[in-house]
Motif scaffolding. Structure first.
Motif, short mmCIF file in Angstrom:
data_model
loop_
_atom_site.label_atom_id
_atom_site.label_comp_id
_atom_site.label_asym_id
_atom_site.label_seq_id
_atom_site.Cartn_x
_atom_site.Cartn_y
_atom_site.Cartn_z
N VAL A 13 -27.60 12.52 10.67
CA VAL A 13 -27.39 11.32 11.48
C VAL A 13 -27.54 10.07 10.63
O VAL A 13 -26.75 9.12 10.73
CB VAL A 13 -28.38 11.30 12.67
CG1 VAL A 13 -28.24 10.01 13.46
CG2 VAL A 13 -28.16 12.51 13.56
N THR A 14 -28.55 10.05 9.76
CA THR A 14 -28.76 8.91 8.86
C THR A 14 -27.58 8.74 7.93
O THR A 14 -27.08 7.62 7.72
CB THR A 14 -30.04 9.12 8.04
OG1 THR A 14 -31.16 9.26 8.92
CG2 THR A 14 -30.28 7.94 7.11
N SER A 24 -24.62 7.32 9.70
CA SER A 24 -24.79 5.90 9.95
C SER A 24 -24.40 5.07 8.73
O SER A 24 -23.69 4.05 8.84
CB SER A 24 -26.25 5.61 10.33
OG SER A 24 -26.47 4.23 10.50
N TYR A 25 -24.82 5.50 7.55
CA TYR A 25 -24.44 4.79 6.33
C TYR A 25 -22.94 4.91 6.06
O TYR A 25 -22.33 3.98 5.51
CB TYR A 25 -25.24 5.32 5.14
CG TYR A 25 -26.64 4.77 5.05
CD1 TYR A 25 -26.85 3.44 4.72
CD2 TYR A 25 -27.75 5.57 5.31
CE1 TYR A 25 -28.13 2.92 4.65
CE2 TYR A 25 -29.03 5.07 5.24
CZ TYR A 25 -29.22 3.74 4.91
OH TYR A 25 -30.49 3.22 4.84
N GLU A 29 -20.58 4.87 8.30
CA GLU A 29 -19.90 3.89 9.13
C GLU A 29 -20.16 2.48 8.64
O GLU A 29 -19.26 1.63 8.66
CB GLU A 29 -20.34 4.04 10.59
CG GLU A 29 -19.78 5.27 11.28
CD GLU A 29 -19.74 5.14 12.78
OE1 GLU A 29 -20.12 4.06 13.30
OE2 GLU A 29 -19.33 6.11 13.44
N GLN A 30 -21.38 2.22 8.16
CA GLN A 30 -21.68 0.88 7.66
C GLN A 30 -20.85 0.53 6.43
O GLN A 30 -20.45 -0.61 6.24
CB GLN A 30 -23.18 0.78 7.32
CG GLN A 30 -24.09 0.78 8.52
CD GLN A 30 -25.56 0.68 8.12
OE1 GLN A 30 -25.89 0.30 7.00
NE2 GLN A 30 -26.44 1.06 9.03
N CYS A 52 -27.80 15.40 18.65
CA CYS A 52 -27.36 14.06 18.27
C CYS A 52 -25.94 14.01 17.74
O CYS A 52 -25.16 13.12 18.11
CB CYS A 52 -28.30 13.48 17.22
SG CYS A 52 -29.82 12.78 17.89
N MET A 102 -22.66 11.32 18.17
CA MET A 102 -22.28 10.42 17.08
C MET A 102 -20.80 10.55 16.74
O MET A 102 -20.10 9.55 16.54
CB MET A 102 -23.13 10.72 15.85
CG MET A 102 -24.62 10.51 16.03
SD MET A 102 -25.01 8.77 16.25
CE MET A 102 -26.81 8.84 16.34
N VAL A 132 -21.66 5.79 15.73
CA VAL A 132 -23.11 5.71 15.52
C VAL A 132 -23.76 4.73 16.48
O VAL A 132 -24.82 5.01 17.05
CB VAL A 132 -23.41 5.31 14.06
CG1 VAL A 132 -24.90 5.03 13.88
CG2 VAL A 132 -22.97 6.41 13.11
N GLU A 133 -23.15 3.56 16.69
CA GLU A 133 -23.79 2.55 17.51
C GLU A 133 -23.96 3.00 18.95
O GLU A 133 -25.03 2.90 19.54
CB GLU A 133 -22.98 1.25 17.46
CG GLU A 133 -23.04 0.55 16.11
CD GLU A 133 -24.46 0.21 15.70
OE1 GLU A 133 -25.25 -0.20 16.58
OE2 GLU A 133 -24.79 0.38 14.51
N ARG A 139 -26.30 6.06 19.30
CA ARG A 139 -27.69 5.90 18.87
C ARG A 139 -28.68 6.18 19.98
O ARG A 139 -29.83 6.57 19.72
CB ARG A 139 -27.91 4.49 18.32
CG ARG A 139 -29.18 4.34 17.51
CD ARG A 139 -29.27 2.94 16.94
NE ARG A 139 -28.21 2.67 15.98
CZ ARG A 139 -28.25 3.03 14.71
NH1 ARG A 139 -29.31 3.67 14.25
NH2 ARG A 139 -27.26 2.75 13.90
N TYR A 167 -30.16 9.43 19.66
CA TYR A 167 -31.19 9.50 18.62
C TYR A 167 -32.56 9.16 19.19
O TYR A 167 -33.54 9.88 18.96
CB TYR A 167 -30.82 8.55 17.49
CG TYR A 167 -31.89 8.38 16.42
CD1 TYR A 167 -31.98 9.29 15.36
CD2 TYR A 167 -32.80 7.34 16.48
CE1 TYR A 167 -32.95 9.15 14.40
CE2 TYR A 167 -33.78 7.19 15.51
CZ TYR A 167 -33.84 8.09 14.47
OH TYR A 167 -34.81 7.95 13.52
#
Length: 220
Positions: free
Chosen positions: A52-53, A56-57, A59-60, A133, A137, A142-143, A146, A149
């Motif tokens: 999941v982490t 998230s990165y 997508e960022q 999760c 996602m 991710v947003e 979340r 999560y």
């Protein structure tokens, strides 16, 4: 696929160092300090949250858009996250398993049935975190995903308290002994849960990307 796995390994080395420190801390406390099951379950939950982490990165950094130009399928992109999660979970379970075996032997309370029961519970904690999760996602991003999560983290905390009652708060010396068939069935259920989550994530991600392409065509 190999390139996707290497990319995620490099990201783990850069962004998940804190997880390693927390793992060492919780393992040390579980051996010489508190007998609460929380200090054993929480590292498993963290291991399950590593994919999941990483997602998230991704997508960022807009990796999700960039990897669309690479010769890899949506199924491979999803599978890379599940394989990384599986490797992280197995590594943490092995370390925790060794620590708890040492603790049981040092305390003179070794019980194979209780030990296997404890490992089954820990594996479920690790498996359930990512299995619950990741489909959210990959379906909503991710947003929006979340919220799953936060629900999983809350459930893990509550589950550690419930499991503490189940184990008598004296881990692992008071671990109840389940039959071999029950333990095997529990491991099989965990494997099935992970497989179903894996499949759903692939389906959701393919549909999500398909909608994005259709919306792009409408705009152009």
């Amino acid at each position: 696929m190999r390139g996707l796995l290497l990319k995620d390994f490099y990201m783990m080395g850069k962004y998940c160092r804190t997880y390693l420190l927390l793992l060492v801390f919780f393992m040390a406390v579980s051996i010489v300090g508190s007998r609460s099951l929380f200090f054993i379950i929480y590292p498993c939950t963290l291991a399950g949250m590593i994919p999941v982490t990483l997602l998230s990165y991704d997508e960022q950094s807009r990796w999700s858009e960039y990897c669309g130009t690479l010769p890899c399928s949506k199924a491979q992109i999803v599978s890379a996250k599940y394989l990384i999660g599986l490797l992280a979970q197995l590594a943490v379970l092995i370390l925790l398993g060794v620590c708890q075996a040492v603790r049981m032997c040092m305390g003179g309370v070794w019980e194979a049935g209780g030990y296997l029961t404890l490992m089954a519970v820990l594996m479920f904690a690790a498996c359930a975190a990512s299995s619950a999760c990741l489909p959210f996602m990959f379906r909503f991003g991710v947003e929006k995903g979340r919220i799953a999560y936060y629900l999983i983290v809350g459930a893990a905390s509550a589950g550690s308290l419930i499991a503490g009652d189940f184990f008598g708060q004296d881990v692992p010396t008071a671990a109840p002994v389940l039959s071999a068939g029950t333990v095997i069935a529990l491991f099989a259920a965990e494997a099935a849960l992970y497989a179903v989550s894996w499949y759903l994530s692939i389906v959701f991600y393919q549909k999500r990307e398909g909608r994005s392409l259709r919306n792009l065509h409408r705009l152009t």
